[in-house]
Design a protein around this motif. Structure first.
Motif, short mmCIF file in Angstrom:
data_model
loop_
_atom_site.label_atom_id
_atom_site.label_comp_id
_atom_site.label_asym_id
_atom_site.label_seq_id
_atom_site.Cartn_x
_atom_site.Cartn_y
_atom_site.Cartn_z
N ALA A 61 0.83 -1.21 0.00
CA ALA A 61 0.00 0.00 0.00
C ALA A 61 0.86 1.26 0.00
O ALA A 61 0.56 2.24 -0.70
N VAL A 62 1.94 1.27 0.77
CA VAL A 62 2.84 2.43 0.82
C VAL A 62 3.52 2.64 -0.52
O VAL A 62 3.60 3.78 -1.01
N PHE A 63 4.04 1.57 -1.13
CA PHE A 63 4.72 1.71 -2.42
C PHE A 63 3.77 2.18 -3.51
O PHE A 63 4.17 2.94 -4.41
N VAL A 64 2.52 1.75 -3.45
CA VAL A 64 1.53 2.22 -4.42
C VAL A 64 1.31 3.72 -4.27
O VAL A 64 1.23 4.46 -5.26
N LYS A 65 1.25 4.20 -3.03
CA LYS A 65 1.08 5.63 -2.79
C LYS A 65 2.32 6.42 -3.19
O LYS A 65 2.23 7.56 -3.66
N LEU A 66 3.49 5.83 -3.01
CA LEU A 66 4.73 6.51 -3.41
C LEU A 66 4.86 6.59 -4.92
O LEU A 66 5.52 7.49 -5.45
N GLY A 67 4.24 5.66 -5.63
CA GLY A 67 4.36 5.63 -7.07
C GLY A 67 5.56 4.81 -7.52
O GLY A 67 6.40 4.39 -6.72
N PHE A 68 5.65 4.61 -8.81
CA PHE A 68 6.69 3.75 -9.36
C PHE A 68 7.60 4.50 -10.34
O PHE A 68 8.10 3.93 -11.31
N SER A 69 7.81 5.78 -10.04
CA SER A 69 8.77 6.54 -10.83
C SER A 69 10.20 6.11 -10.53
O SER A 69 11.09 6.23 -11.37
N GLU A 70 10.44 5.60 -9.30
CA GLU A 70 11.74 5.08 -8.93
C GLU A 70 11.79 3.58 -9.23
O GLU A 70 10.91 2.82 -8.80
N PRO A 71 12.80 3.11 -9.96
CA PRO A 71 12.88 1.67 -10.26
C PRO A 71 12.95 0.80 -9.01
O PRO A 71 12.42 -0.32 -9.01
N VAL B 99 29.30 1.45 -11.88
CA VAL B 99 29.11 2.17 -13.16
C VAL B 99 27.79 2.93 -13.11
O VAL B 99 26.83 2.58 -13.80
N PRO B 100 27.72 4.00 -12.33
CA PRO B 100 26.43 4.67 -12.09
C PRO B 100 25.80 5.28 -13.33
O PRO B 100 24.58 5.21 -13.50
N LEU B 101 26.59 5.89 -14.20
CA LEU B 101 26.02 6.58 -15.35
C LEU B 101 25.36 5.61 -16.32
O LEU B 101 24.27 5.86 -16.85
N LYS B 102 26.00 4.48 -16.58
CA LYS B 102 25.44 3.51 -17.51
C LYS B 102 24.19 2.85 -16.95
O LYS B 102 23.22 2.61 -17.68
N VAL B 103 24.20 2.56 -15.66
CA VAL B 103 23.06 1.87 -15.05
C VAL B 103 21.82 2.76 -15.04
O VAL B 103 20.71 2.29 -15.27
N ARG B 104 22.01 4.04 -14.79
CA ARG B 104 20.85 4.94 -14.74
C ARG B 104 20.16 5.07 -16.09
O ARG B 104 18.97 5.35 -16.15
N ARG B 105 20.93 4.87 -17.17
CA ARG B 105 20.29 4.89 -18.49
C ARG B 105 19.52 3.59 -18.74
O ARG B 105 18.49 3.59 -19.41
N LEU B 106 20.03 2.47 -18.22
CA LEU B 106 19.42 1.18 -18.48
C LEU B 106 18.28 0.87 -17.52
O LEU B 106 17.23 0.36 -17.93
N MET B 107 18.48 1.14 -16.23
CA MET B 107 17.51 0.76 -15.21
C MET B 107 16.40 1.82 -15.08
O MET B 107 16.36 2.59 -14.13
N THR B 108 15.55 1.84 -16.08
CA THR B 108 14.37 2.71 -16.04
C THR B 108 13.22 1.96 -15.37
O THR B 108 13.29 0.72 -15.21
N PRO B 109 12.16 2.65 -14.97
CA PRO B 109 11.01 1.93 -14.39
C PRO B 109 10.45 0.84 -15.30
O PRO B 109 10.13 -0.25 -14.83
N SER B 110 10.34 1.14 -16.60
CA SER B 110 9.82 0.12 -17.53
C SER B 110 10.78 -1.05 -17.65
O SER B 110 10.35 -2.21 -17.73
N GLY B 111 12.09 -0.76 -17.66
CA GLY B 111 13.07 -1.85 -17.73
C GLY B 111 13.03 -2.74 -16.50
O GLY B 111 13.13 -3.97 -16.60
N THR B 112 12.89 -2.13 -15.31
CA THR B 112 12.80 -2.90 -14.08
C THR B 112 11.54 -3.77 -14.06
O THR B 112 11.57 -4.92 -13.62
#
Length: 388
Positions: free
Chosen positions: A76-86, A161-174
């Motif tokens: 319930a908490v995660f649903v309220k927080l939304g899924f913009s964060e992977p 490798v933070p820069l590469k991961v942030r491009r790959l690990m999007t919400p849709s990708g997760t």
């Protein structure tokens, strides 16, 4: 139509005729079993064994109740927080799997307790449970393991490798990765219906017709079971456990590097040195320069992974025993040890599923604020302050 049903209901299977009132056969004499004396007529009597098993089951059910409540609140908490964060997507998937696991274990405990109190059921509770919840729970534990492995691996990549991961690990990708993990680990649980099937059996000892399960002894079903046991029963859990263990160790090492680097920077600033004069700052690796938010998330993942590692060790031991001893399963000669080991394994995984919400609450301020609003803790605290 009725004739066919009657004929099916009176089908006789000699291998099932000796079934007693207790499907677990906990009260049988296993004198031929070299592993049973330590739990049977040797160190522990059957009555003592039953008391221990009942204590484990009641403890397990208490943890299941906590896990159901805790994971329901987490979802319930995660649903309220939304899924913009992977990370919210993967943690929600983990909470859903823990919730379903607790429900399946509750069904298992109910079947056992009804049988223990000699409640006449229209089905063989232990065997039917294996096909209606036991297999699904076992494979779902693999799903939990792989989701935890993904979360740990993703955090490792975010640091290295933070820069590469942030491009790959999007919400849709997760979200796609979560679906792949479920298809890879949980869906094969339904393959058990290739090896076993439901039948209506007349039992002359109980003088009733009940629903039971029997193995399908075709060559294809037997070979398929062996292959699936190796892949899903051995390789999947041990590989996931290894990934979580290695990634957790890497995260701990990185956290120590971050802490030592920040301490050196703080010490340099206290001595009023310029940044270019600070050798620690200039020599610090880019991989350890992460924000406080990232650092808290890494600590949260490390805590989740550590609890998982501790709770999953019994599962790994049970997997090894299943490989070494052919009769160590729910239908084999060592079924008594198997069920005891399964309940002990369930205890560890229920603990892991119950305490994750405490980690979220302790280490995530946004989760904590939404959680407090959800259960109205803020209003209660405000009313107390007004009374004072």
């Amino acid at each position: 139509m009725y004739d066919s049903i009657e004929e099916q209901n009176t089908t006789r299977y000699p291998e099932l005729d000796k079934m007693t009132d207790n499907p677990l056969h906990l009260w049988e004499d296993h004198s031929k079993d070299s592993y049973m004396p330590v739990l049977g007529s040797g160190i522990l009597s059957n009555e003592q064994f039953d008391i221990i098993l009942l204590f484990i089951i009641f403890t397990l059910q208490l943890l299941n109740n906590c896990a159901i409540i805790a994971n329901s609140l987490s979802i319930a908490v995660f649903v309220k927080l939304g899924f913009s964060e992977p990370s919210n997507i993967s943690l929600t998937a983990l909470a859903i799997c823990d919730l379903i696991s607790a429900v399946l274990l509750t069904w298992s405990n109910l079947c056992f307790l009804l049988t223990y109190h000699h409640v006449r059921l229209p089905f063989h509770s232990t065997n039917v449970y294996v096909l209606t919840g036991g297999a699904q729970w076992m494979f779902l534990s693999r799903t939990v393991a792989w989701i935890t492995a993904f979360i740990s691996f993703e955090r490792c990549l975010c640091i290295l490798v933070p820069l590469k991961v942030r491009r790959l690990m999007t919400p849709s990708g997760t979200f796609v990765v979560m679906l792949i993990i479920i298809l890879f680990t949980f869906c094969p649980s339904f393959f058990i219906y290739i090896r076993y099937k439901f039948v209506w059996v007349f039992n002359p000892y109980l003088n009733i017709t009940i629903l039971n399960t029997i193995p399908v002894n075709s060559e294809f079903a037997i070979q398929f079971e062996k292959i699936s046991l190796v892949i899903c029963g051995v390789i999947q859990p041990l590989l996931a456990f290894s990934i979580v263990l290695i990634c957790t160790m890497l995260l701990v090492v990185q956290l120590r590097k971050i802490s030592s680097w920040r301490m050196s920077v703080t010490s340099a600033k206290s001595q009023r040195l310029q940044p270019e004069e600070n050798p620690a700052a200039s020599s610090s690796p880019a991989g350890v320069r992460i924000s406080q938010k990232e650092k808290r998330l890494v600590k949260k993942v490390v805590a989740i992974a550590t609890i998982f590692i501790v709770s999953y060790i019994p599962t790994c031991i049970m997997v090894v025993c299943n490989v070494l001893f052919d009769e160590f399963d729910q239908f084999g000669f060592y079924r008594r040890l198997f069920f005891l080991s399964a309940y002990i394994t369930s205890l560890g995984q229920s603990i892991s599923g119950s305490v994750n919400v405490l980690i979220y609450y302790k280490m995530a301020s946004n989760f904590r604020s939404v959680f407090r609003r959800l259960v109205r803790l803020d209003r209660q605290e405000q009313k107390r302050n007004e009374r004072k």
